[in-house]
Design a protein around this motif. Structure first.
Motif, mmCIF file in Angstrom:
data_model
loop_
_atom_site.group_PDB
_atom_site.id
_atom_site.type_symbol
_atom_site.label_atom_id
_atom_site.label_comp_id
_atom_site.label_asym_id
_atom_site.label_seq_id
_atom_site.Cartn_x
_atom_site.Cartn_y
_atom_site.Cartn_z
ATOM 1 N N GLY A 218 17.571 6.432 -24.841
ATOM 2 C CA GLY A 218 17.414 7.162 -23.591
ATOM 3 C C GLY A 218 16.531 8.384 -23.741
ATOM 4 O O GLY A 218 15.670 8.440 -24.625
ATOM 5 N N SER A 219 16.710 9.357 -22.868
ATOM 6 C CA SER A 219 15.948 10.607 -22.935
ATOM 7 C C SER A 219 16.859 11.692 -23.484
ATOM 8 O O SER A 219 17.695 12.237 -22.772
ATOM 9 C CB SER A 219 15.452 11.003 -21.536
ATOM 10 O OG SER A 219 14.500 10.091 -21.065
ATOM 11 N N PRO A 220 16.691 12.019 -24.742
ATOM 12 C CA PRO A 220 17.620 12.965 -25.357
ATOM 13 C C PRO A 220 17.233 14.412 -25.115
ATOM 14 O O PRO A 220 16.124 14.714 -24.681
ATOM 15 C CB PRO A 220 17.498 12.624 -26.841
ATOM 16 C CG PRO A 220 16.050 12.246 -26.980
ATOM 17 C CD PRO A 220 15.684 11.531 -25.695
ATOM 18 N N GLU A 221 18.157 15.270 -25.420
ATOM 19 C CA GLU A 221 17.882 16.700 -25.492
ATOM 20 C C GLU A 221 17.943 17.077 -26.981
ATOM 21 O O GLU A 221 18.890 16.724 -27.667
ATOM 22 C CB GLU A 221 18.930 17.493 -24.708
ATOM 23 C CG GLU A 221 18.603 18.959 -24.575
ATOM 24 C CD GLU A 221 19.577 19.700 -23.669
ATOM 25 O OE1 GLU A 221 20.499 19.064 -23.111
ATOM 26 O OE2 GLU A 221 19.422 20.930 -23.546
ATOM 27 N N LEU B 99 16.413 26.971 -31.340
ATOM 28 C CA LEU B 99 15.686 26.677 -30.116
ATOM 29 C C LEU B 99 16.035 25.274 -29.628
ATOM 30 O O LEU B 99 16.618 24.478 -30.343
ATOM 31 C CB LEU B 99 14.178 26.847 -30.305
ATOM 32 C CG LEU B 99 13.450 26.090 -31.405
ATOM 33 C CD1 LEU B 99 13.193 24.643 -31.058
ATOM 34 C CD2 LEU B 99 12.110 26.756 -31.737
ATOM 35 N N ARG B 100 15.668 25.027 -28.372
ATOM 36 C CA ARG B 100 15.919 23.737 -27.753
ATOM 37 C C ARG B 100 14.661 23.313 -27.025
ATOM 38 O O ARG B 100 13.921 24.169 -26.513
ATOM 39 C CB ARG B 100 17.104 23.816 -26.791
ATOM 40 C CG ARG B 100 16.930 24.859 -25.699
ATOM 41 C CD ARG B 100 18.233 25.196 -25.015
ATOM 42 N NE ARG B 100 18.897 24.063 -24.411
ATOM 43 C CZ ARG B 100 19.930 24.184 -23.573
ATOM 44 N NH1 ARG B 100 20.395 25.367 -23.240
ATOM 45 N NH2 ARG B 100 20.514 23.102 -23.077
ATOM 46 N N HIS B 101 14.427 22.023 -26.949
ATOM 47 C CA HIS B 101 13.122 21.569 -26.475
ATOM 48 C C HIS B 101 12.929 21.855 -24.994
ATOM 49 O O HIS B 101 11.810 22.080 -24.563
ATOM 50 C CB HIS B 101 12.913 20.082 -26.777
ATOM 51 C CG HIS B 101 13.405 19.138 -25.719
ATOM 52 N ND1 HIS B 101 14.683 18.627 -25.698
ATOM 53 C CD2 HIS B 101 12.788 18.624 -24.631
ATOM 54 C CE1 HIS B 101 14.823 17.842 -24.657
ATOM 55 N NE2 HIS B 101 13.689 17.813 -23.991
ATOM 56 N N ILE B 102 14.004 21.883 -24.221
ATOM 57 C CA ILE B 102 13.812 22.089 -22.788
ATOM 58 C C ILE B 102 13.388 23.518 -22.483
ATOM 59 O O ILE B 102 12.869 23.800 -21.407
ATOM 60 C CB ILE B 102 15.069 21.730 -21.983
ATOM 61 C CG1 ILE B 102 16.249 22.623 -22.370
ATOM 62 C CG2 ILE B 102 15.409 20.267 -22.159
ATOM 63 C CD1 ILE B 102 17.453 22.424 -21.464
ATOM 64 N N PHE C 108 9.018 30.372 -34.558
ATOM 65 C CA PHE C 108 9.164 28.922 -34.671
ATOM 66 C C PHE C 108 8.917 28.248 -33.328
ATOM 67 O O PHE C 108 9.306 28.763 -32.280
ATOM 68 C CB PHE C 108 10.572 28.546 -35.144
ATOM 69 C CG PHE C 108 10.835 28.785 -36.600
ATOM 70 C CD1 PHE C 108 11.463 29.942 -37.016
ATOM 71 C CD2 PHE C 108 10.462 27.842 -37.540
ATOM 72 C CE1 PHE C 108 11.725 30.168 -38.362
ATOM 73 C CE2 PHE C 108 10.711 28.058 -38.888
ATOM 74 C CZ PHE C 108 11.341 29.217 -39.298
ATOM 75 N N THR C 109 8.303 27.079 -33.393
ATOM 76 C CA THR C 109 8.141 26.230 -32.219
ATOM 77 C C THR C 109 8.480 24.799 -32.612
ATOM 78 O O THR C 109 8.445 24.437 -33.796
ATOM 79 C CB THR C 109 6.702 26.266 -31.673
ATOM 80 O OG1 THR C 109 5.804 25.831 -32.701
ATOM 81 C CG2 THR C 109 6.326 27.662 -31.203
ATOM 82 N N GLY D 243 6.707 9.639 -28.181
ATOM 83 C CA GLY D 243 6.038 8.465 -28.754
ATOM 84 C C GLY D 243 6.398 8.257 -30.211
ATOM 85 O O GLY D 243 6.620 7.139 -30.663
ATOM 86 N N GLU D 244 6.459 9.370 -30.937
ATOM 87 C CA GLU D 244 6.797 9.285 -32.353
ATOM 88 C C GLU D 244 8.281 9.564 -32.593
ATOM 89 O O GLU D 244 8.712 9.589 -33.747
ATOM 90 C CB GLU D 244 5.958 10.299 -33.144
ATOM 91 C CG GLU D 244 4.467 10.023 -33.114
ATOM 92 C CD GLU D 244 3.679 10.998 -33.955
ATOM 93 O OE1 GLU D 244 2.433 10.836 -34.028
ATOM 94 O OE2 GLU D 244 4.272 11.929 -34.539
ATOM 95 N N THR D 245 9.027 9.786 -31.539
ATOM 96 C CA THR D 245 10.461 10.158 -31.620
ATOM 97 C C THR D 245 10.668 11.230 -32.678
ATOM 98 O O THR D 245 11.472 11.090 -33.598
ATOM 99 C CB THR D 245 11.364 8.942 -31.886
ATOM 100 O OG1 THR D 245 10.983 8.308 -33.123
ATOM 101 C CG2 THR D 245 11.280 7.943 -30.763
ATOM 102 N N SER D 246 9.921 12.311 -32.526
ATOM 103 C CA SER D 246 10.023 13.403 -33.482
ATOM 104 C C SER D 246 10.195 14.739 -32.774
ATOM 105 O O SER D 246 9.868 14.884 -31.584
ATOM 106 C CB SER D 246 8.776 13.461 -34.369
ATOM 107 O OG SER D 246 7.639 13.846 -33.608
ATOM 108 N N PHE D 247 10.722 15.687 -33.513
ATOM 109 C CA PHE D 247 10.939 17.045 -32.997
ATOM 110 C C PHE D 247 10.805 17.990 -34.182
ATOM 111 O O PHE D 247 11.745 18.663 -34.586
ATOM 112 C CB PHE D 247 12.320 17.132 -32.344
ATOM 113 C CG PHE D 247 12.569 18.433 -31.596
ATOM 114 C CD1 PHE D 247 13.682 19.230 -31.895
ATOM 115 C CD2 PHE D 247 11.729 18.836 -30.573
ATOM 116 C CE1 PHE D 247 13.926 20.407 -31.198
ATOM 117 C CE2 PHE D 247 11.958 20.012 -29.877
ATOM 118 C CZ PHE D 247 13.065 20.792 -30.188
ATOM 119 N N HIS D 248 9.613 18.036 -34.739
ATOM 120 C CA HIS D 248 9.376 18.829 -35.944
ATOM 121 C C HIS D 248 9.350 20.317 -35.626
ATOM 122 O O HIS D 248 8.805 20.739 -34.613
ATOM 123 C CB HIS D 248 8.058 18.424 -36.605
ATOM 124 C CG HIS D 248 7.971 16.970 -36.956
ATOM 125 N ND1 HIS D 248 9.061 16.233 -37.368
ATOM 126 C CD2 HIS D 248 6.909 16.103 -36.950
ATOM 127 C CE1 HIS D 248 8.699 14.995 -37.613
ATOM 128 N NE2 HIS D 248 7.399 14.883 -37.363
#
Lengths: 116, 113
Positions: free
Chosen positions: B29-32, B48-51, B59-60, B66-71
């Protein structure tokens, strides 16, 4: 607010003994979570409550583990009987879906359990 | 079931060097997504949180579906950045609520002087 309060901070017990860990969430937070942290498995969600009702306990490892939340300001995690493999740091966290900080978990300091 | 993978248990970089802590997830699904940090002798806390799409302590992190990543990235590391960093996922839910987070196993970041 003093944040999420957990007790005891450290517990050393012998195999077979009952262990009770306690948590006081932040006032007004209606979600409470219990996590276990080990070197091998990292942070695992054990169970969480919403408005004192258990919502998901699929992470509870065995029947030896039980958790209760008799009121909005108190929860317990009990292990009976305890085993050496239960040695870990147990974290309690609370959150609220309301703004600000919606769905952000605030963690307690953790309870370090050692079962000999 | 959802899963969060942090491939590096330990990352050591020199002060002033760029830092990238990797996080990949699997969820249909669409995660947080979140990054939590635990400094020595302190509690686990939200970094931090992506939203929010904001920079915290330099930090960012960008969610790449597409790559299912959150580096997690920082251009110039500082010694006070040394800590354990955990990537976490919450299943997206239009109904709100606060489902439990699924955490990665964490990356121990060491900033050398």
């Amino acid at each position: 607010d003093a944040g999420v309060i957990q007790s005891p901070r450290h517990e050393v017990t012998e195999m077979g003994q009952e262990v009770t860990l306690r948590c006081k969430p932040i006032s007004g937070h209606d979600y409470l979570f219990w996590y276990r942290q080990t070197m091998m498995r990292g942070l695992e969600l054990l169970i969480y409550f919403n408005n004192n009702v258990p919502i998901d306990d699929s992470g509870m490892p065995e029947d030896r583990f039980s958790a209760k939340m008799p009121n909005a300001s108190f929860s317990t995690l009990k292990i009976q009987p305890s085993e050496p493999r239960d040695s870990a740091v147990y974290f309690c966290a609370s959150s609220s879906p309301g703004s600000p900080g919606a769905n952000v978990l605030t963690f307690g300091a953790g309870s370090r359990l050692t079962v000999l | 079931a959802q899963r969060v993978t942090q491939p590096e248990k330990l990352l050591s970089v020199f002060k002033g060097a760029p830092v990238e802590l990797k996080c990949n997830y699997s969820y249909s699904g669409s995660p947080e997504l979140f990054w939590y940090v635990q400094y020595s002798r302190q509690r686990l806390q939200l970094l931090l949180r992506h939203i929010s799409r904001e920079s915290i302590k330099g930090f960012t992190a960008d969610l790449n579906k597409g790559e299912t990543s959150f580096h997690l990235k920082k251009p110039f590391a500082q010694e006070e950045d040394s800590a354990m960093y955990y990537c976490a996922l919450r299943k997206g839910s239009s109904g709100g609520g606060a489902d439990g987070l699924t955490f990665g196993k964490g990356t121990h970041l060491i900033i050398q002087p």
